[in-house]
Design a protein around this motif. Sequence first.
Motif, short mmCIF file in Angstrom:
data_model
loop_
_atom_site.label_atom_id
_atom_site.label_comp_id
_atom_site.label_asym_id
_atom_site.label_seq_id
_atom_site.Cartn_x
_atom_site.Cartn_y
_atom_site.Cartn_z
N MET A 152 0.85 -1.18 0.00
CA MET A 152 0.00 0.00 0.00
C MET A 152 0.89 1.24 0.00
SD MET A 152 -3.16 0.71 2.56
CE MET A 152 -3.36 2.27 3.30
N ASN A 153 1.55 1.56 1.09
CA ASN A 153 2.46 2.71 1.23
C ASN A 153 1.92 3.97 0.54
OD1 ASN A 153 4.64 4.10 2.14
ND2 ASN A 153 6.13 3.07 0.87
N THR A 154 0.81 4.45 1.05
CA THR A 154 0.13 5.63 0.52
C THR A 154 0.34 6.80 1.47
OG1 THR A 154 -1.56 4.19 -0.43
CG2 THR A 154 -2.13 6.50 -0.20
N LEU A 155 0.56 7.98 0.93
CA LEU A 155 0.70 9.18 1.74
C LEU A 155 -0.69 9.61 2.22
CD1 LEU A 155 2.86 11.20 2.70
CD2 LEU A 155 2.32 12.57 0.70
N TYR A 156 -0.81 9.81 3.54
CA TYR A 156 -2.09 10.22 4.14
C TYR A 156 -1.94 11.54 4.88
CZ TYR A 156 -5.20 6.19 3.61
OH TYR A 156 -6.04 5.23 3.12
N GLU A 157 -3.06 12.23 4.99
CA GLU A 157 -3.16 13.45 5.80
C GLU A 157 -4.22 13.21 6.87
OE1 GLU A 157 -3.53 17.60 4.08
OE2 GLU A 157 -5.55 17.26 4.83
N PHE A 158 -3.89 13.57 8.11
CA PHE A 158 -4.80 13.46 9.24
C PHE A 158 -4.95 14.85 9.86
CE2 PHE A 158 -2.46 9.53 8.79
CZ PHE A 158 -3.44 8.56 8.86
N ARG A 159 -6.18 15.29 10.11
CA ARG A 159 -6.43 16.59 10.73
C ARG A 159 -7.12 16.39 12.06
NH1 ARG A 159 -6.30 21.40 7.74
NH2 ARG A 159 -5.55 21.00 5.64
N VAL A 160 -6.61 17.09 13.07
CA VAL A 160 -7.27 17.08 14.37
C VAL A 160 -7.68 18.51 14.71
CG1 VAL A 160 -6.11 15.02 15.25
CG2 VAL A 160 -5.06 17.22 15.61
N SER A 161 -8.80 18.64 15.41
CA SER A 161 -9.35 19.97 15.68
C SER A 161 -8.83 20.55 17.00
CB SER A 161 -10.88 19.93 15.69
OG SER A 161 -11.32 19.04 16.70
N CYS A 162 -7.51 20.44 17.18
CA CYS A 162 -6.86 21.08 18.33
C CYS A 162 -5.40 21.29 17.97
CB CYS A 162 -7.01 20.22 19.59
SG CYS A 162 -6.21 18.62 19.48
N SER A 163 -4.76 22.17 18.71
CA SER A 163 -3.34 22.42 18.48
C SER A 163 -2.53 21.45 19.32
CB SER A 163 -2.98 23.85 18.86
OG SER A 163 -3.60 24.75 17.98
N VAL A 164 -1.63 20.77 18.68
CA VAL A 164 -0.71 19.85 19.35
C VAL A 164 0.69 20.36 19.01
CG1 VAL A 164 0.09 17.47 19.52
CG2 VAL A 164 -2.32 17.93 19.03
N SER A 165 1.52 20.52 20.03
CA SER A 165 2.87 21.02 19.75
C SER A 165 3.60 20.04 18.84
CB SER A 165 3.65 21.22 21.05
OG SER A 165 4.05 19.97 21.57
N ARG A 219 -6.85 10.69 22.68
CA ARG A 219 -8.05 11.53 22.71
C ARG A 219 -7.92 12.77 21.82
NH1 ARG A 219 -11.32 10.01 27.51
NH2 ARG A 219 -10.10 8.43 28.59
N LEU A 220 -7.35 12.56 20.66
CA LEU A 220 -7.22 13.64 19.68
C LEU A 220 -8.44 13.60 18.76
CD1 LEU A 220 -3.45 13.34 18.79
CD2 LEU A 220 -4.54 15.07 20.21
N PRO A 221 -9.16 14.71 18.66
CA PRO A 221 -10.38 14.74 17.83
C PRO A 221 -10.05 14.77 16.34
CG PRO A 221 -9.99 16.89 18.85
CD PRO A 221 -8.93 15.97 19.37
N LEU A 222 -10.02 13.60 15.75
CA LEU A 222 -9.72 13.47 14.32
C LEU A 222 -10.92 13.95 13.52
CD1 LEU A 222 -7.62 12.36 12.29
CD2 LEU A 222 -8.79 10.17 12.47
N THR A 223 -10.72 14.98 12.71
CA THR A 223 -11.82 15.54 11.93
C THR A 223 -11.76 15.15 10.46
OG1 THR A 223 -10.61 17.60 11.60
CG2 THR A 223 -12.13 17.52 13.46
N GLU A 224 -10.57 14.77 10.00
CA GLU A 224 -10.45 14.40 8.59
C GLU A 224 -9.26 13.47 8.42
OE1 GLU A 224 -9.93 16.46 4.18
OE2 GLU A 224 -10.06 17.74 5.95
N MET A 225 -9.43 12.51 7.55
CA MET A 225 -8.37 11.59 7.18
C MET A 225 -8.53 11.33 5.69
SD MET A 225 -8.04 7.61 8.24
CE MET A 225 -9.28 7.07 7.07
N ARG A 226 -7.46 11.50 4.94
CA ARG A 226 -7.60 11.27 3.50
C ARG A 226 -6.26 10.90 2.90
NH1 ARG A 226 -6.83 16.21 0.04
NH2 ARG A 226 -5.79 17.68 1.36
N PRO A 227 -6.30 10.04 1.90
CA PRO A 227 -5.07 9.76 1.15
C PRO A 227 -4.76 10.96 0.27
CG PRO A 227 -6.89 8.51 0.23
CD PRO A 227 -7.42 9.23 1.43
N LEU A 228 -3.49 11.25 0.11
CA LEU A 228 -3.07 12.34 -0.74
C LEU A 228 -2.75 11.81 -2.13
CD1 LEU A 228 -0.80 14.27 1.76
CD2 LEU A 228 -3.15 14.80 1.09
N PRO A 229 -3.00 12.61 -3.15
CA PRO A 229 -2.71 12.14 -4.51
C PRO A 229 -1.22 11.89 -4.69
CG PRO A 229 -3.48 14.42 -4.53
CD PRO A 229 -3.53 13.94 -3.11
N THR A 230 -0.91 10.89 -5.45
CA THR A 230 0.50 10.61 -5.74
C THR A 230 0.91 11.39 -6.96
OG1 THR A 230 -0.14 8.70 -7.05
CG2 THR A 230 0.43 8.29 -4.75
#
Length: 71
Positions: free
Chosen positions: A1-14, A57-68
Amino acid sequence: MNTLYEFRVSCSVSPEAALEMFPELKPVVIPEQTVLYGPVLDQAHLFGLLARFRTYRLPLTEMRPLPTRSP
């Protein structure tokens, strides 16, 4: 598989904390959100990452594969 993914959480994490929790992902902190991105090796790795978001307990709001990119 080895796909590039993006994960967004609705809080600031250092960036330091994000790297400690997800060493295989690169963090980008933007106002009131943190975006983490990186390669996902296979389905088991993806489910492991999702479990860590839940564990921390990170509020994941979006997860998506990125285009290659084509050469």
